[in-house]
Design a protein around this motif. Structure first.
Motif, PDB file in Angstrom:
ATOM      1  N   GLY A  51       0.929  -1.263   0.015  1.00 15.82           N
ATOM      2  CA  GLY A  51       0.119   0.082   0.077  1.00 15.82           C
ATOM      3  C   GLY A  51       0.787   1.110   0.047  1.00 15.82           C
ATOM      4  N   TRP A  52       1.867   1.297   0.794  1.00 16.07           N
ATOM      5  CA  TRP A  52       2.797   2.317   0.882  1.00 16.07           C
ATOM      6  C   TRP A  52       3.520   2.441  -0.366  1.00 16.07           C
ATOM      7  N   GLU A  53       4.127   1.487  -0.817  1.00 14.41           N
ATOM      8  CA  GLU A  53       4.787   1.401  -1.976  1.00 14.41           C
ATOM      9  C   GLU A  53       3.972   2.111  -3.275  1.00 14.41           C
ATOM     10  N   ASN A  54       2.621   1.519  -3.308  1.00 15.94           N
ATOM     11  CA  ASN A  54       1.858   1.891  -4.466  1.00 15.94           C
ATOM     12  C   ASN A  54       1.612   3.730  -4.150  1.00 15.94           C
ATOM     13  N   HIS A  55       1.380   4.085  -3.005  1.00 22.44           N
ATOM     14  CA  HIS A  55       1.398   5.450  -2.724  1.00 22.44           C
ATOM     15  C   HIS A  55       2.314   6.038  -3.202  1.00 22.44           C
ATOM     16  N   MET A  56       3.587   5.553  -2.818  1.00 20.53           N
ATOM     17  CA  MET A  56       4.858   6.296  -3.210  1.00 20.53           C
ATOM     18  C   MET A  56       5.017   6.566  -4.562  1.00 20.53           C
ATOM     19  N   TRP A  57       4.708   5.270  -5.302  1.00 21.34           N
ATOM     20  CA  TRP A  57       4.829   5.429  -6.909  1.00 21.34           C
ATOM     21  C   TRP A  57       3.874   6.464  -7.321  1.00 21.34           C
ATOM     22  N   ARG A  58       2.712   6.576  -6.812  1.00 19.17           N
ATOM     23  CA  ARG A  58       1.735   7.315  -7.307  1.00 19.17           C
ATOM     24  C   ARG A  58       2.300   8.831  -7.144  1.00 19.17           C
ATOM     25  N   SER A  59       2.555   9.089  -5.868  1.00 18.32           N
ATOM     26  CA  SER A  59       3.049  10.530  -5.434  1.00 18.32           C
ATOM     27  C   SER A  59       4.279  10.730  -6.301  1.00 18.32           C
ATOM     28  N   ALA A  60       5.121   9.850  -6.518  1.00 18.41           N
ATOM     29  CA  ALA A  60       6.433   9.909  -7.313  1.00 18.41           C
ATOM     30  C   ALA A  60       6.034  10.307  -8.633  1.00 18.41           C
ATOM     31  N   TYR A  61       5.145   9.775  -9.392  1.00 18.91           N
ATOM     32  CA  TYR A  61       4.297   9.990 -10.696  1.00 18.91           C
ATOM     33  C   TYR A  61       4.073  11.412 -10.744  1.00 18.91           C
ATOM     34  N   ILE A  62       3.448  11.811  -9.670  1.00 21.11           N
ATOM     35  CA  ILE A  62       2.706  13.169  -9.694  1.00 21.11           C
ATOM     36  C   ILE A  62       3.937  14.236  -9.504  1.00 21.11           C
ATOM     37  N   VAL A  63       4.985  13.857  -8.740  1.00 18.63           N
ATOM     38  CA  VAL A  63       6.227  14.837  -8.600  1.00 18.63           C
ATOM     39  C   VAL A  63       6.689  14.943 -10.036  1.00 18.63           C
ATOM     40  N   LEU A  64       6.962  13.807 -10.542  1.00 20.31           N
ATOM     41  CA  LEU A  64       7.523  13.579 -11.878  1.00 20.31           C
ATOM     42  C   LEU A  64       6.653  14.525 -12.896  1.00 20.31           C
ATOM     43  N   ALA A  65       5.501  14.273 -13.251  1.00 23.27           N
ATOM     44  CA  ALA A  65       4.586  15.000 -13.793  1.00 23.27           C
ATOM     45  C   ALA A  65       4.696  16.487 -13.540  1.00 23.27           C
ATOM     46  N   LEU A  66       4.796  16.922 -12.087  1.00 27.48           N
ATOM     47  CA  LEU A  66       4.822  18.278 -12.086  1.00 27.48           C
ATOM     48  C   LEU A  66       6.176  18.868 -12.304  1.00 27.48           C
ATOM     49  N   SER A  67       7.202  18.143 -12.015  1.00 29.40           N
ATOM     50  CA  SER A  67       8.475  18.648 -12.441  1.00 29.40           C
ATOM     51  C   SER A  67       8.581  18.676 -14.050  1.00 29.40           C
ATOM     52  N   LEU A  68       7.925  17.834 -14.691  1.00 36.29           N
ATOM     53  CA  LEU A  68       8.142  17.911 -16.020  1.00 36.29           C
ATOM     54  C   LEU A  68       7.357  19.016 -16.723  1.00 36.29           C
ATOM     55  N   ILE A  69       6.031  19.194 -15.894  1.00 37.05           N
ATOM     56  CA  ILE A  69       5.195  20.636 -16.508  1.00 37.05           C
ATOM     57  C   ILE A  69       6.173  21.865 -16.038  1.00 37.05           C
ATOM     58  N   MET A  70       6.822  21.681 -14.886  1.00 30.08           N
ATOM     59  CA  MET A  70       7.462  22.998 -14.378  1.00 30.08           C
ATOM     60  C   MET A  70       8.835  23.246 -15.431  1.00 30.08           C
ATOM     61  N   GLY A  71       9.084  21.810 -15.733  1.00 31.63           N
ATOM     62  CA  GLY A  71      10.402  22.098 -16.449  1.00 31.63           C
ATOM     63  C   GLY A  71      10.068  22.863 -17.939  1.00 31.63           C
ATOM     64  N   ALA A  72       8.880  22.239 -18.472  1.00 35.41           N
ATOM     65  CA  ALA A  72       8.274  22.668 -19.605  1.00 35.41           C
ATOM     66  C   ALA A  72       7.979  24.245 -19.515  1.00 35.41           C
ATOM     67  N   PHE A  73       7.386  24.503 -18.467  1.00 35.15           N
ATOM     68  CA  PHE A  73       7.038  25.906 -18.082  1.00 35.15           C
ATOM     69  C   PHE A  73       8.290  26.838 -18.017  1.00 35.15           C
ATOM     70  N   GLY A  74       9.524  26.288 -17.484  1.00 35.50           N
ATOM     71  CA  GLY A  74      10.515  26.675 -17.042  1.00 35.50           C
ATOM     72  C   GLY A  74      11.207  27.151 -18.562  1.00 35.50           C
ATOM     73  N   ILE A  75      11.143  26.124 -19.480  1.00 37.59           N
ATOM     74  CA  ILE A  75      11.700  26.553 -20.883  1.00 37.59           C
ATOM     75  C   ILE A  75      11.161  27.590 -21.675  1.00 37.59           C
ATOM     76  N   VAL A  76       9.810  27.546 -21.423  1.00 34.20           N
ATOM     77  CA  VAL A  76       8.812  28.335 -21.963  1.00 34.20           C
ATOM     78  C   VAL A  76       9.461  29.994 -21.499  1.00 34.20           C
TER      79      VAL A  76
END
Ligand code: GTP
Length: 511
Positions: free
Chosen positions: A290-315
């Protein structure tokens, strides 16, 4: 003529890109840090909950086993008492049998109840059919009681029932004669399925294990169950039996199982009243799934946020660079416009507007620093005649040539040459006394003479100019106005014109 504001702007822009990158980096690090911190905390909570769940499961298993054993033991004690009261020769088989049947009917966990004499022969059974004619003297539990005078309940290894063929757990007590000698054994066989059914109800993962064993490590029942777990398998070498149970009768330990090599969280408990051990082992992986699933989920969210932020940063960085380029272009355009607005289109010298701005500034500076300020007013002689003779365009070229001569005669950066109007030029010389200004004026005159531009309408036969020189100092001007300085230089110029042109004049020094 300088534009000091143009260089400052580029310094202001540099940190904006660095700031944006730092900000994005900081946000990313904060997100990652937060994720790690949250993961670490959640891991601690998950481990604690797992331990609690395992401990509760173990307690419930222990309680179940103890209850099952306790009920059977009470029946065996009652029977033991009943049998020991009876005369051996007047053994009331039917009444005992009826009693055994009643006990069996009342005890769900019991498969059968048996009474054996000292030779292992069946005296009575709860089974429907007549007692077996053979002997149970070969069974381990029988041998145990024959050899040991121990009055306690004995729990033996699981075995196949001779009557039903099912797996059963033998639970027995020794029968005594009056003199204490061995009189036989009363036996209750417990259904292994009774335990397995109970264990089935727990929601544990696929690799989770529940074990009922006797303290020497012999397995009595196990979920998941396979026949081979009960034959030749022993947990005596497992950490729980070699170490944990030696240290405390109950607890939790995380180890790799001897049987299947899977890492599990083991809850163990030795029963207080009976020689039994229960163990509940839940795989760490499943417990933390359960913990591992939760961690993966939030890791994906952080990754997605980072990618969005990265893209936003490039723009954002592109926008900043784009705007920076535009600003540089605008600044250059503004500088050009400023230069154009401040310079004379024909000669390239500063124009009258610039001169009118620069003069009071230089006056103020001179007043502040106590330095003198020199001014030369230059007027080309007979220029109307030049235009008349050579034409207006040639007149323009002549003006340009004179301007170049003036400009190249001014090596100091602070000196300002301006077209004052028409064929009249002015030269501002910060830090110059009249003597110095005269030297500069003469240098210009000499250079123009050397250029020797023909002038058919001039008595000198070449282009010449008349110059008026004046200089002021705070001490002697008593704060001379800028207009007065120009006027005085103009008066000197008028004198030069009046005296025949092609010469430089200054006003006489007044005491
Ligand atoms: N080609 C040309 N001529 C100009 C320009 N600005 C002024 N002039 C001419 O300069 C002449 C000035 O004439 P005046 O003021 O009579 O002076 P001058 O003929 O030089 O005589 P003195 O100054 O007394 O020696 C005029 O004919 C103007 O048209 C210009 O930009 N280009």
């Amino acid at each position: 003529m300088g534009h000091p504001s143009s260089t400052r702007t580029s310094f202001r822009r540099l940190p904006l890109e660095a700031l944006t990158l730092s900000f994005l980096g900081l946000v990313f690090l904060s997100l990652a840090g937060l994720e790690l911190w949250q993961g670490w905390t959640a891991h601690g909570v998950a481990v604690q909950r797992s331990e609690e769940a395992t401990a509760n499961l173990t307690k419930s298993l222990a309680q179940h086993a103890e209850d099952a054993l306790s009920e059977v033991d009470i029946a065996l004690i009652g029977l033991q008492h009943q049998l020991e009261l009876q005369d051996e020769r007047a053994f009331q088989r039917e009444s005992i049998r009826a009693l055994l049947k009643k006990y069996k009917a009342a005890l769900e966990q019991v498969e059968g109840l048996f009474v054996f004499d000292q030779e292992g022969r069946w005296l009575a059974t709860s089974m429907e059919y007549s007692p077996w004619k053979g002997s149970n003297a070969d069974r381990d539990y029988f041998d145990f009681h024959r050899r040991n005078t121990n009055p306690d309940l004995h729990i033996g290894s699981a075995l196949h029932s001779r009557t039903t063929g099912n797996w059963v757990i033998p639970v027995s007590r020794r029968l005594y004669r009056d003199d204490g000698r061995f009189a036989g054994v009363i036996l209750a066989t417990l259904k292994m399925d009774y335990f397995l059914d109970f264990y089935k109800d727990f929601e544990i993962d696929e690799s989770g294990v529940i074990v009922l064993a006797i303290p020497d490590g012999t397995i009595l029942a196990r979920r998941p169950f396979k026949d081979e777990y009960l034959v030749g398998r022993n947990l005596e070498k497992s950490y729980v039996f070699t170490t944990s149970l030696q240290q405390s009768s109950s607890g939790i330990v995380s180890i790799k199982a001897v049987i299947d090599g899977v890492e599990r969280l083991y809850g163990y408990q030795r029963l207080e009243k009976y020689p039994l051990v229960v163990m509940a082992a839940l795989s760490r992986k499943a417990l933390l799934a359960g913990w591992e699933n939760h961690m993966w989920r939030s890791a994906y969210i952080v990754l997605a946020l980072s990618l969005i932020m990265g893209a936003f940063g490039i723009v954002l960085l592109r926008q900043i660079r784009y705007r920076k380029r535009i600003e540089v272009d605008l600044i250059e355009a503004r500088n050009t416009l400023e230069r154009q607005a401040m310079s004379d289109g024909l000669t390239g010298l500063a124009n009258r507007r610039y001169f009118d701005m620069a003069l009071p500034q230089e006056m103020k500076r001179a007043a502040r620093t106590g330095q003198p300020l020199g001014l030369i007013m230059i007027d080309i002689d007979y220029f109307k005649g030049y235009n008349d003779l050579y034409g207006h365009p040639a007149g323009d070229q002549c003006l340009k040539a004179v301007a170049e001569v003036i400009q190249s005669a001014l090596p100091r950066t602070g000196d300002v040459a301006a077209r004052y109007g028409g064929e009249e030029m002015a030269v501002l010389l910060p830090g110059c006394e009249v003597e110095g200004a005269l030297v500069v004026a003469e240098r210009i005159k000499k250079a123009l003479d050397e250029l020797n531009i023909p002038h058919g309408n001039s008595p000198y036969g070449r282009v010449t100019f008349s110059g008026g020189v004046h200089a002021c100092r705070l001490s002697d001007s008593g704060m001379l106005g800028s207009l007065e300085l120009v006027e005085l230089a103009d008066q000197a110029l008028y004198q030069a014109k009046h005296a025949g042109r092609n010469q430089i004049a200054t006003l006489p020094v007044t005491a």
